[in-house]
Design an enzyme around this catalytic site. Structure first.
Site, PDB file in Angstrom:
ATOM      1  N   ASP A 182       0.911  -1.148   0.000  1.00  0.00           N
ATOM      2  CA  ASP A 182       0.000   0.000   0.000  1.00  0.00           C
ATOM      3  C   ASP A 182       0.942   1.186   0.000  1.00  0.00           C
ATOM      4  OD1 ASP A 182      -1.456   2.273   0.863  1.00  0.00           O
ATOM      5  OD2 ASP A 182      -3.046   0.949   1.546  1.00  0.00           O
ATOM      6  N   HIS A 183       1.114   1.810  -1.167  1.00  0.00           N
ATOM      7  CA  HIS A 183       2.222   2.769  -1.256  1.00  0.00           C
ATOM      8  C   HIS A 183       2.034   3.980  -0.336  1.00  0.00           C
ATOM      9  CE1 HIS A 183      -0.288   4.897  -4.230  1.00  0.00           C
ATOM     10  NE2 HIS A 183       0.480   5.949  -4.014  1.00  0.00           N
ATOM     11  N   HIS A 245      -5.780   2.892   0.925  1.00  0.00           N
ATOM     12  CA  HIS A 245      -5.040   4.071   1.390  1.00  0.00           C
ATOM     13  C   HIS A 245      -5.770   4.881   2.474  1.00  0.00           C
ATOM     14  CE1 HIS A 245      -2.855   2.924  -2.081  1.00  0.00           C
ATOM     15  NE2 HIS A 245      -3.537   3.613  -2.962  1.00  0.00           N
TER      16      HIS A 245
HETATM   17  O1  LIG Z   1      -3.267   3.568  -5.712  1.00  0.00           O
HETATM   18  C1  LIG Z   1      -3.618   4.557  -6.327  1.00  0.00           C
HETATM   19  O2  LIG Z   1      -3.123   5.739  -5.957  1.00  0.00           O
HETATM   20  C2  LIG Z   1      -3.084   6.822  -6.896  1.00  0.00           C
HETATM   21  C3  LIG Z   1      -2.858   8.086  -6.059  1.00  0.00           C
HETATM   22  O3  LIG Z   1      -1.615   7.958  -5.424  1.00  0.00           O
HETATM   23  P1  LIG Z   1      -0.788   9.256  -5.002  1.00  0.00           P
HETATM   24  O4  LIG Z   1       0.443   8.718  -4.362  1.00  0.00           O
HETATM   25  O5  LIG Z   1      -0.521  10.013  -6.275  1.00  0.00           O
HETATM   26  O6  LIG Z   1      -1.659  10.038  -4.078  1.00  0.00           O
HETATM   27  C4  LIG Z   1      -4.357   6.932  -7.694  1.00  0.00           C
HETATM   28  O7  LIG Z   1      -4.167   7.866  -8.749  1.00  0.00           O
HETATM   29  C5  LIG Z   1      -4.682   5.595  -8.319  1.00  0.00           C
HETATM   30  O8  LIG Z   1      -5.947   5.676  -8.955  1.00  0.00           O
HETATM   31  C6  LIG Z   1      -4.727   4.505  -7.271  1.00  0.00           C
HETATM   32  O9  LIG Z   1      -4.807   3.245  -7.931  1.00  0.00           O
END
Ligand SMILES: O=C1O[C@H](COP(=O)(O)O)[C@@H](O)[C@H](O)[C@H]1O
Ligand SMILES: NC(=O)C1=CN([C@@H]2O[C@H](COP(=O)(O)OP(=O)(O)OC[C@H]3O[C@@H](n4cnc5c(N)ncnc54)[C@H](OP(=O)(O)O)[C@@H]3O)[C@@H](O)[C@H]2O)C=CC1
Length: 498
Positions: A182-183, A245
């Site tokens: 989960d980045h 997230h």
């Molecule tokens: O996991 C995801 O995250 C991105 C948004 O990530 P961020 O680090 O740029 O806030 C999102 O655009 C994407 O749809 C989703 O799969």
């Protein structure tokens, strides 16, 4: 840890894909430049297409030129690229895995890598399961060293499908060998939440329902679905952002101090939060606490943009939500009565991720008896800048005697003066070190699905909650504003907002 424990071969499925290009190669390059990659470390990149080693090197160079936070310096490039090897493999071809097994073994011998193997599945989720079984069949998991699996999102489409996937994967890898990405958990300021909370004596005593009125968590994006329409239209914002997230951010804010700063102790506390989140079961509860919206054509940053239903690979009559706002209640001693408001969406006015803690008002307002004194806010800014801002009231200088809201700001980007490591860098390094703190354990994933599943099911019923619309460039549908207004709150202006 012993330095040999980090020597490893990274077997990267999906090496020719978008994620590898935009995130993984740049992350590996930064780790290399910062001295975090072990001296004995090889990457075996796998893809379906036929590429020569030269083609693969060019592909990686293009990726770094476009996305790396470090410039490519010739002295770094040489040392870096010699670690990369391309092998063509079709995931559905058993014989390709046998060839891979023998390739990896020879490489390990040549490079004196003691059998530690890291398998990264940067591929479509439908392929996660066949790959793990084929790895086992081909003997790639019989190794003298450790074996670890990094698995990308989405982990399932519902609780049921996630459980099926988990059952399959855990027949091959043990839970402690699985690193579910989960980045958001790799982001600097999200990791900083624990330090802010547990290393400062003035925050922790206030971190509860006696002093906090509400908490807002926003992750807004200006982009639409871009070229991911075929994925996104089946998924929507609730599965894409909230199940993972947004709920992970809630757990970081709401968890109790862990007994030890160890992965399992921290994850146990996060699980308790997920268990305490009040489940919305009835249609009425869902309607009252959750808002969904879809963007229509509008204007963003001075340019006209099309509506969601006109995007590529999106159904003309799609009812997929591109925006979600929700009120989440955490039913425990610390948080009873404190709403956690979350919102996330595409085609919103600014790209920003932040958490705003609104403190309760003073019991007696000596200064502004009409009750208009600004509440104290603690803002944890995650993106675009990384920082913490404390908003409080002070006397306006001079004789007037009026009150001025002021801000004490800590801006991580400008204070430290560096290009802060990206989430994938931290997470890859953590896997090499065997630290699973910032990865989601199965019980977290499972509970998160149990929270969102009833909402999805309710939406899927035709008579369910209506899908509201918003013009691209607005902060979601008006119902998102009303969600807070009925509780006497409003969304605070996001930092990134002009
Ligand atoms: O996991 C995801 O995250 C991105 C948004 O990530 P961020 O680090 O740029 O806030 C999102 O655009 C994407 O749809 C989703 O799969
Ligand atoms: N892209 C992103 O920003 C993000 C992606 N993710 C997740 O990461 C994963 C990968 O996404 P992404 O990189 O965008 O996907 P892409 O479609 O860009 O890449 C897919 C990769 O899988 C390979 N592949 C497909 N089928 C086979 C097969 N039969 N045999 C061998 N290789 C195959 C492709 O190889 P080839 O091209 O050679 O056919 C390619 O390398 C997904 O789970 C996604 O949800 C998560 C967060 C963000």
């Amino acid at each position: 840890m012993n330095k040999e424990d980090k020597y490893a071969t990274l077997v990267l499925f999906g090496a020719t894909g978008d994620l590898a290009k935009r995130k993984l190669f740049p992350a590996l390059y930064s780790l290399y430049c910062d001295g975090y990659l072990p001296e004995r470390f090889a990457v075996v990149g796998l893809g379906r297409r036929s590429l020569t080693q030269e083609d693969f090197y060019h592909h990686i160079k293009d990726s770094l030129e476009a996305f790396s936070r470090y410039d490519i310096r010739p002295e770094d490039w040489e040392g870096f690229i010699q670690r990369f090897h391309y092998v063509q493999l079709d995931i559905n071809q058993a014989s390709d895995y046998e060839a891979l097994a023998s390739y990896v073994e020879k490489l390990e011998q040549r490079q004196e890598i003691n059998g530690n193997r890291l398998f990264y599945l940067a591929i479509a989720p439908g392929l996660f399961e066949p790959v793990t079984f084929q790895l086992k069949e081909a003997g790639l998991l019989q190794t003298k060293g450790w074996k670890r699996l990094i698995i990308e999102k989405p982990f399932g489409h519902s609780h049921e499908s996630a459980e099926e996937l988990n059952d399959k994967i855990t027949q091959v890898f043990k839970e402690e060998e699985i690193y579910r990405i989960d980045h958001y958990l790799g982001k600097e300021m999200i990791q900083n939440i624990q330090v802010i909370r547990f290393a400062n004596s003035f925050f922790e005593p206030l971190w509860n329902n006696q002093y906090i009125a509400s908490i807002q968590l926003t992750s807004s994006e200006t982009v639409g679905v871009e070229n991911r329409g075929s994925y996104y239209d089946k998924v929507g914002a609730l599965r894409d952002m909230v199940q993972n997230h947004m709920l992970q951010m809630v757990t970081m804010m709401a968890m109790e101090p862990p007994s030890r700063l160890k992965a399992e102790a921290i994850r146990d506390e996060k699980v308790k939060v997920l268990r305490s989140i009040r489940r919305m079961e009835t249609e009425q509860e869902i309607q009252e606490h959750v808002v969904r919206g879809q963007y229509e054509a509008g204007e963003l940053q001075g340019e006209g943009v099309k509506g969601y239903r006109e995007e590529q690979n999106v159904a003309e009559d799609s009812s997929t939500e591109t925006f979600v706002a929700a009120k989440i209640m955490v039913d425990n001693f610390r948080w009873a009565g404190v709403p956690f408001y979350i919102r996330t969406g595409k085609r919103l006015p600014s790209k920003a991720t932040e958490i705003i803690i609104q403190f309760k008002s003073m019991p007696y307002l000596y200064f502004n008896k009409d009750g208009n004194l600004a509440p104290n806010l603690l803002v944890i800014q995650i993106f675009p800048e990384e920082g913490i801002h404390l908003k409080f009231n002070a006397k306006k200088p001079g004789t007037e005697g009026s009150i001025l809201p002021i801000s004490m700001d800590f801006c991580h980007d400008s204070t430290v003066g560096i290009n802060s490591p990206e989430a994938y860098e931290r997470l890859l390094n953590d896997v090499l070190e065997g630290d699973s703190t910032y990865f989601t354990r199965w019980d977290e994933v499972s509970l998160a699905w149990k929270i969102v599943d009833p909402i999805i099911q309710s939406w899927e019923k035709s008579e369910g909650i209506p899908l509201s619309t918003y013009k691209a460039g607005q902060w979601g549908p008006t119902e998102a504003k009303e969600l807070l207004e009925k509780d006497g709150f409003h969304w605070w202006q996001v930092f990134g907002e002009k």
